[in-house]
Design a protein around this motif. Structure first.
Motif, mmCIF file in Angstrom:
data_model
loop_
_atom_site.group_PDB
_atom_site.id
_atom_site.type_symbol
_atom_site.label_atom_id
_atom_site.label_comp_id
_atom_site.label_asym_id
_atom_site.label_seq_id
_atom_site.Cartn_x
_atom_site.Cartn_y
_atom_site.Cartn_z
ATOM 1 N N HIS A 8 0.824 -1.214 0.000
ATOM 2 C CA HIS A 8 0.000 0.000 0.000
ATOM 3 C C HIS A 8 0.857 1.262 0.000
ATOM 4 O O HIS A 8 0.339 2.364 -0.061
ATOM 5 N N ILE A 9 2.164 1.073 0.115
ATOM 6 C CA ILE A 9 3.086 2.214 0.066
ATOM 7 C C ILE A 9 4.355 1.762 -0.646
ATOM 8 O O ILE A 9 4.564 0.567 -0.844
ATOM 9 N N PHE A 14 11.871 -4.843 4.657
ATOM 10 C CA PHE A 14 12.645 -4.897 5.894
ATOM 11 C C PHE A 14 12.669 -6.328 6.424
ATOM 12 O O PHE A 14 13.655 -6.785 6.979
ATOM 13 N N GLN A 15 11.559 -7.019 6.226
ATOM 14 C CA GLN A 15 11.447 -8.343 6.816
ATOM 15 C C GLN A 15 10.372 -9.123 6.062
ATOM 16 O O GLN A 15 9.349 -8.551 5.658
ATOM 17 N N GLY A 27 -5.264 -9.685 8.745
ATOM 18 C CA GLY A 27 -4.517 -8.696 9.517
ATOM 19 C C GLY A 27 -3.121 -9.152 9.920
ATOM 20 O O GLY A 27 -2.352 -8.368 10.455
ATOM 21 N N PRO A 29 0.728 -9.796 9.478
ATOM 22 C CA PRO A 29 1.711 -9.227 8.552
ATOM 23 C C PRO A 29 2.298 -10.312 7.651
ATOM 24 O O PRO A 29 2.609 -11.406 8.128
ATOM 25 N N VAL A 32 7.136 -6.887 5.945
ATOM 26 C CA VAL A 32 7.235 -5.589 6.608
ATOM 27 C C VAL A 32 8.119 -4.702 5.735
ATOM 28 O O VAL A 32 9.216 -5.095 5.348
ATOM 29 N N GLU A 34 10.079 -0.958 5.056
ATOM 30 C CA GLU A 34 10.641 0.168 5.790
ATOM 31 C C GLU A 34 10.508 1.408 4.923
ATOM 32 O O GLU A 34 10.858 1.404 3.742
ATOM 33 N N MET A 36 10.201 5.952 5.611
ATOM 34 C CA MET A 36 10.136 7.054 6.568
ATOM 35 C C MET A 36 10.612 6.608 7.964
ATOM 36 O O MET A 36 10.025 6.989 8.979
ATOM 37 N N MET A 38 10.124 3.988 9.383
ATOM 38 C CA MET A 38 9.114 3.186 10.076
ATOM 39 C C MET A 38 9.063 1.796 9.461
ATOM 40 O O MET A 38 9.292 1.624 8.266
ATOM 41 N N GLU A 39 8.740 0.825 10.316
ATOM 42 C CA GLU A 39 8.498 -0.528 9.819
ATOM 43 C C GLU A 39 6.999 -0.670 9.621
ATOM 44 O O GLU A 39 6.230 -0.545 10.572
ATOM 45 N N ILE A 40 6.636 -0.893 8.371
ATOM 46 C CA ILE A 40 5.208 -0.845 8.047
ATOM 47 C C ILE A 40 4.739 -2.204 7.544
ATOM 48 O O ILE A 40 5.163 -2.658 6.484
ATOM 49 N N PRO A 41 3.903 -2.880 8.321
ATOM 50 C CA PRO A 41 3.471 -4.206 7.891
ATOM 51 C C PRO A 41 2.513 -4.141 6.699
ATOM 52 O O PRO A 41 1.687 -3.239 6.600
ATOM 53 N N GLU A 43 -0.414 -6.257 5.482
ATOM 54 C CA GLU A 43 -1.213 -7.266 6.169
ATOM 55 C C GLU A 43 -2.075 -8.067 5.209
ATOM 56 O O GLU A 43 -2.462 -7.573 4.151
ATOM 57 N N GLU A 63 4.380 1.211 -4.517
ATOM 58 C CA GLU A 63 2.975 1.143 -4.121
ATOM 59 C C GLU A 63 2.192 0.402 -5.205
ATOM 60 O O GLU A 63 2.367 0.676 -6.391
ATOM 61 N N ARG B 282 9.071 2.051 16.219
ATOM 62 C CA ARG B 282 9.310 2.121 14.776
ATOM 63 C C ARG B 282 8.270 1.327 13.992
ATOM 64 O O ARG B 282 8.206 1.419 12.777
ATOM 65 N N ARG B 283 7.482 0.519 14.703
ATOM 66 C CA ARG B 283 6.579 -0.384 14.003
ATOM 67 C C ARG B 283 5.230 0.309 13.761
ATOM 68 O O ARG B 283 4.642 0.875 14.670
ATOM 69 N N ALA B 284 4.754 0.244 12.512
ATOM 70 C CA ALA B 284 3.468 0.871 12.179
ATOM 71 C C ALA B 284 2.305 -0.063 12.480
ATOM 72 O O ALA B 284 2.490 -1.257 12.686
ATOM 73 N N LYS B 289 -7.953 0.433 13.522
ATOM 74 C CA LYS B 289 -8.273 -0.621 14.497
ATOM 75 C C LYS B 289 -8.539 -0.009 15.876
ATOM 76 O O LYS B 289 -9.393 -0.482 16.617
ATOM 77 N N MET B 331 0.511 3.772 9.238
ATOM 78 C CA MET B 331 0.727 2.862 8.107
ATOM 79 C C MET B 331 1.185 3.584 6.847
ATOM 80 O O MET B 331 1.715 2.974 5.930
#
Lengths: 71, 517
Positions: A8-9, A14-15, A27, A29, A32, A34, A36, A38-41, A43, A63, B282-284, B289, B331
């Motif tokens: 979505h981005i 990252f993982q 929901g 993940p 994940v 990375e 900004m 941030m770690e962003i899952p 899902e 994206e 650091r985790r989004a 929710k 997110m």
């Protein structure tokens, strides 16, 4: 029915949080990203079994790009 | 003719109008995947409550090529009726009559409908399915010089009565300013589009070859331009979301939002709230929710869900009372605010403030985006809109700091200085001028550079910095009202809302502020 899971981005992988054959719930993940600092899952949109992971750690994804497939 | 014959004649006139543009045009409307204007109104209004005005209207008789023809209801159905028991006024374009083009008679009908909405203080709904102005009747300075009333009046009605403009077909040229000035704009996927200039004009003026869908379809406006609020699958869903939207609003700014009964306990404590926000800062996570775990029946009516996704705005209820939700979305962009996010939030805050809907802010914001891209796009100007809107708002404001409350992000998300009636923090909250990493690099730049092991020194300083932004320090200074268990969020917000119901804030007299648009 197979469903593609899309990022979505834009970010760097990252993982890899799930592997092929894993049963996952809504929901959970799958990978994940990375971005900004941030770690962003990314899902799972629904429950299923992971049939394919299309990315590797360190790879940049855009994206809308498919990162995994669930069945 | 005797009275019976006259009555029969009237009846047949009405029947002709109700037949709209005739069988062929109605079939084409259905084949395009659209309901007819009268089917739409049947869906919208409570059964038997619609009173039509202007059904006998026809074209103004000034276009030679229309001589001898009728334009049933002049291509627009207007009137008033009840939606879920409350009056609303409607202006609905009929595409089966001359492509829903706006004729002079139709314009008079629309003026009449707006006059009813404004003077009786009832919501105004447009169902737009129109090729735009009927050029045959608008051409010439005599015909055009006096037109344009609708946009001025719509501007004046803004914030007085709720205004909804649903895109259920084309909305070309000037018609596109109706949704632009309305509060809520759903768009039907595949059949609706809006653009100031349609494809032929675009081709002629700028030489671009483009379809109406690519130019101004629902995807463009719901995901890229931000000109529309919600993409819906079809006409029925469109009518459904109009009804739901209206259910949160009073009929006018003279009334209060309607309260409904709910079976969701006011003291419900959702255990899920302990696990949504990850341990690692650091985790989004998806802030929706958190919103759903807190609001009545987990029901959240999100507005602009596909545009500026780094901020989430929408409507929900707490103990049956409508509220506006403004939440950072980690997110996307980590929840950092950019131009579009500030614009989206500012407009939503003004909407809620205009109609007395309390605002609930959920903060997890690392601040505003930086860099030449956003600066050149005017992030200072756009960010100021959000500062302005949250400062102006005098409705009850409640703030929950979930995690990050950094920099000006903390301000615009209704920090302590922005008159929150209650401001609470989760134990995970970090309230700071900037994040530990960035802050350490600036404040301890020299010390880190001079250290024998700069990276170890940086890590040590970051840990020290982190200790300073702990919410218990702010709570200890009584600068946040409390630190709460995440599970207490719903009961705490409901009690805060009840406390703030009688809120009365007087501002100094002015004609109006200078909104930093």
């Amino acid at each position: 029915m197979a469903e593609e899971i899309k990022a979505h981005i834009t970010g760097v992988v990252f993982q890899i949080a799930a592997k092929t054959g894993d049963a996952i719930a809504v929901g959970d993940p799958v990978i994940v990203l990375e971005s900004m600092k941030m770690e962003i899952p990314v899902e799972a949109p629904r429950a299923g079994t992971v049939t394919e992971i299309r990315v590797e750690e360190g790879q940049t994804v855009q994206e809308g790009e498919t990162v995994a497939v669930i069945e | 003719m005797g009275m019976k014959e006259l009555a029969d004649d009237l009846s047949s006139r009405r029947s002709r109008a109700r037949a709209m543009g005739g069988g062929g045009a109605v079939t084409r409307q259905h084949e395009a995947g659209k309901l007819t204007v009268r089917e739409r109104l049947d869906e919208l209004f409570d059964a038997g409550t619609f009173t039509e005005i202007g059904i006998l209207a026809t074209h103004a008789g000034i276009a030679p090529d229309l001589a001898g023809r009728e334009t049933p209801a002049d291509g627009m159905v207007t009137g008033f009726g009840k939606v879920d028991g409350r009056l609303v006024c409607v202006i609905a374009y009929d595409f089966t009559v001359m492509a829903g083009s706006m004729g002079r008679t139709a314009e008079l009908k629309a003026n009449r409908a707006r006059e009813i909405a404004l003077t009786k203080r009832i919501p105004m709904i447009w169902l737009i399915d129109s090729a735009g102005a009927r050029i045959q009747e608008a051409i010439g300075s005599r015909n055009f010089a006096a037109t344009g009333t609708l946009f001025r009046e719509e501007s004046i009605m803004s914030g007085v009565v709720p205004q909804v403009a649903a895109m259920m077909g084309p909305g070309a040229a000037g018609t596109a300013y109706i949704p632009a000035l309305a509060d809520f704009v759903p768009m039907v996927r595949g059949t609706s589009n809006m653009a100031l200039g349609g494809p032929p004009l675009v081709k002629a003026v700028v030489g671009e070859d483009i379809t109406a869908e690519e130019l101004g379809g629902s995807k463009v406006h719901c995901e890229i331009s931000g000109c529309a609020d919600l993409e819906v699958a079809d006409d029925r869903e469109c009518i459904q979301v109009i009804k739901e939207y209206l259910s949160y609003f009073p009929s006018s700014n003279l009334a209060r939002p309607p309260v409904v009964s709910t079976s969701d306990p006011v003291d419900r404590q959702d255990p899920e709230l302990l696990t949504i926000v990850p341990d690692s800062p650091r985790r989004a996570y998806d802030v929706r929710k958190v919103v759903r775990a807190v609001v009545d029946d987990r029901h959240f009516f999100e507005i602009k869900p596909a545009w500026a996704k780094n901020i989430v705005v929408g409507l929900a209820r707490l103990a049956g009372h409508p509220v506006g939700i403004v939440a950072s979305q980690p997110m996307v962009l980590g929840g950092a605010l950019d131009n579009d996010a500030a614009d989206k939030a500012a407009r939503f805050i003004m909407l809620c403030d205009a109609f007395h809907l309390p605002l609930v802010f959920f903060q997890d914001v690392p601040g505003f985006m930086v860099g030449s891209k956003v600066e050149r796009a005017g992030i200072i100007r756009h960010g100021a809109k959000m500062l302005y809107a949250v400062s102006e708002a005098t409705v009850p404001k409640l703030t929950v700091i979930l995690r990050k409350a950094y920099g000006a992000g903390y301000y615009v998300m209704c920090g302590r200085a922005y008159e929150p009636d209650l401001i609470v923090a989760w134990p995970t909250a970090e309230i700071s001028v900037m994040g530990p990493e960035g802050g350490t690099n600036i404040v301890f730049r020299r010390e880190i550079a001079a250290a024998a092991d700069p990276s170890a020194e940086r890590a040590r300083r970051v840990e020290e910095f982190r200790k300073l932004i702990d919410p218990y320090i702010a709570a200890g200074a009584a600068l946040v009202d409390d630190v709460i268990d995440p599970r207490e969020t719903r009961p705490v917000l409901i009690r805060g809302l009840e406390m703030a119901q009688g809120k009365k804030i007087d501002r100094p007299w002015r004609k109006h502020g200078v909104m930093p648009v």
